[in-house]
Design a protein around this motif. Structure first.
Motif, mmCIF file in Angstrom:
data_model
loop_
_atom_site.group_PDB
_atom_site.id
_atom_site.type_symbol
_atom_site.label_atom_id
_atom_site.label_comp_id
_atom_site.label_asym_id
_atom_site.label_seq_id
_atom_site.Cartn_x
_atom_site.Cartn_y
_atom_site.Cartn_z
ATOM 1 N N HIS A 1 -14.210 32.002 -16.773
ATOM 2 C CA HIS A 1 -12.965 32.616 -16.288
ATOM 3 C C HIS A 1 -12.067 33.021 -17.446
ATOM 4 O O HIS A 1 -11.328 34.008 -17.353
ATOM 5 N N LYS B 1 -11.314 37.270 -18.698
ATOM 6 C CA LYS B 1 -9.989 37.800 -19.001
ATOM 7 C C LYS B 1 -9.957 38.411 -20.399
ATOM 8 O O LYS B 1 -9.387 39.479 -20.602
ATOM 9 N N THR C 1 -11.342 41.969 -20.862
ATOM 10 C CA THR C 1 -10.567 43.121 -20.386
ATOM 11 C C THR C 1 -9.580 43.644 -21.432
ATOM 12 O O THR C 1 -8.953 44.679 -21.223
ATOM 13 N N ILE D 1 -3.114 37.631 -23.729
ATOM 14 C CA ILE D 1 -3.879 36.968 -22.674
ATOM 15 C C ILE D 1 -4.035 35.486 -22.983
ATOM 16 O O ILE D 1 -3.923 34.624 -22.098
#
Length: 267
Positions: free
Chosen positions: A201, A205, A208, A218
């Motif tokens: 997970h 992220k 991207t 992020i």
């Protein structure tokens, strides 16, 4: 893989929200059996199937190995035995991305073209013996550090940033769009699946992002969320007993209840 000392590493103090305690890590109670590494038997092959029939990593993968680790537990040495990584000598230059604690920028999807043309390398050394590594002789024009991730190797399971070589390489490949290469490197390790279960997970992220600046944003968001989750968990533990009911030892007295009423109720 040594912990980073650049923007993503705890040594620079970027994760200020964790000043009063270590960054979140996994509890030992959650360690799956697959994360418990068994020492290989030298008389038996490490793989049940031929490596030749598996996916080929078509970019250079290399490491500087300083012999600090137990050969039976060293992920870099195992990759070398499998023919998945090339060992470099001190003084050799590497034109691709080098994962190094001396890096300043976080590896990002923007590094894909550099890996495509020059490959990916890592420094295999002990966390406790960084001062013995001649970083000046293994410099690269493209040194990078990794973002916040949790180790799942048997030595440092659950510890943030303390990834070993194969975890570091797999993470960098995944972030830069070479997901299959990352999975290929880890598939020969019994605990390899745990790395994806724990970090996928996060990696999705990071994938991207456009560049290292996006990676930092992020990463900060992830760590802020971890901090909030931690606080909420602590508040829940403080206010409830083992059965999920209010803790009678913390029930407010009648005076406290009166003091907690709004001003309108006191009039």
């Amino acid at each position: 893989m040594p912990k980073p000392k650049g923007k993503a590493g705890p040594s620079k103090g970027h994760n200020k929200i964790f000043k009063r305690r270590p960054a979140p890590r996994l509890k030992d109670d959650y360690i799956p059996e697959s994360a418990i590494d068994k020492e290989p038997d030298d008389d038996e092959p490490e793989d049940d199937e031929s490596t030749g029939s598996r996916l080929k990593v078509d970019v250079p993968v290399a490491m500087w190995d300083f012999g600090h680790c137990d050969p039976k537990r060293c992920s870099g040495k195992k990759l070398a035995r499998l023919g998945l990584i090339r060992e470099l000598r001190v003084g050799n230059r590497f034109r691709g991305i080098v994962l190094s604690p001396k890096g300043r920028d976080i590896v990002s999807p923007a590094d894909r073209d550099i890996i495509s043309s020059g490959g990916l390398a890592v420094i295999e050394c002990s966390w406790a013996r960084l001062d013995e590594v001649p970083f000046g002789k293994i410099s690269s024009p493209h040194e990078r550090i990794l973002p916040y991730l949790l180790a799942t190797n048997p030595v440092n399971y659950g510890k943030p940033w303390k990834l070993n070589c194969v975890e570091a390489l797999a993470a960098a490949f995944y972030i830069t769009g070479y997901e299959d290469y990352g999975r290929r490197l880890l598939q020969d390790f019994g605990w390899g699946d745990s790395f994806w279960k724990v970090n996928l997970h996060f990696l999705e992220k990071y994938k991207t992002c456009k560049d290292t600046e996006d990676m930092e944003k992020i990463q900060d968001e992830i760590m802020m969320q971890l901090e909030q989750d931690y606080k909420q968990a602590r508040e829940k533990e403080d206010g409830e007993d083992d059965w999920g009911l209010p803790n009678p030892n913390r029930m407010p007295t009648s005076e406290e209840e009166n003091d907690s009423e709004p001003d309108e109720a006191r009039k």
